[in-house]
Design a protein around this motif. Sequence first.
Motif: not given
Length: 255
Positions: A236-253
């Motif tokens: 999985h690749i993203v280009h912006a820190p905000a997208d990495a934050v969203a990835w973490i948020e989506a997985r927190l649960g």
Amino acid sequence: MAGRRVLILGGTNEAVDLATRLHEMDGLEVISSLAGVTTKPRLPEGTVRRGGYGGADGMADYLRDQDISAVIDATHPHAAQISRHAEQAGEATGVSVLHLTRALWTPVIGDVWHLVKNAGEAAEWLATSSLPDGARVLLTIGRSDLGAFAKANRLRFIARSIEAPDSDAAAIVDRVILERGPFSLQSERRLLAENDFACLVAKNSGGASSYPKIQAARERGLPVVMIQAPPPPGGHIVHAPADAVAWIEARLGRL
Ligand SMILES: NC(=O)c1ccc[n+]([C@@H]2O[C@H](COP(=O)([O-])OP(=O)(O)OC[C@H]3O[C@@H](n4cnc5c(N)ncnc54)[C@H](OP(=O)(O)O)[C@@H]3O)[C@@H](O)[C@H]2O)c1
């Protein structure tokens, strides 16, 4: 979510930015990992560990020992080995890995790029180019590969790096500009104009922060020997820190 740990593989401004953003999230412990090659790195928020893992197996051991829930590889696009190790360690442990990597630059009208694979090829190109003997070349590739340019010693080199190169590499260049980016377009224009460079050697590092030198070179019609980035890591690749934050948020649960 208490006790969940995220490991950021760092060494870039994006990694520092990401650590700041994740540090603000409740119940998440952020560990930033630095290779330890820079003596005074920009330090991110949260815990910092320095030094390698001893390969992919060593990283896998670390992920298990430290009970890491997710890894974000925010290393430089040219740091291919650590990205590969992260992918392998993720596969071995089942820990999710995301690569936060900059979108690479592509040439636009007015750019004069000569694409090469590494510093050795860049030096080879310069040695045999039509640049006149004594022409001044700016090297913006860090300090570790300067030695390769000994083979192009008919030219004169000025290098820019965050830290001083070792004495062998320093002997190859006329001068080292010790500066840490990001650099503005204005300061890059000034640097190129004041030194009357005939050529720029750069790594395709992608992103906005080191792009002004490419713009300034284009404006002057300056040729750029562009060291291409290695192929991107799998996964999985993203280009912006905000997208990495969203990835973490989506997985927190699920972490
Ligand atoms: N290459 C560049 O042009 C460039 C430019 C700016 C910043 N950087 C940063 O400088 C660091 C080193 O770059 P490189 O090109 O030498 O990397 P590399 O070739 O991919 O990695 C070489 C080895 O250094 C260790 N390492 C690299 N990054 C690490 C990290 N963030 N945390 C812990 N260990 C790490 C690993 O050692 P083990 O195998 O022992 O784990 C890795 O196998 C990276 O963190 C990168 O983000 C690189």
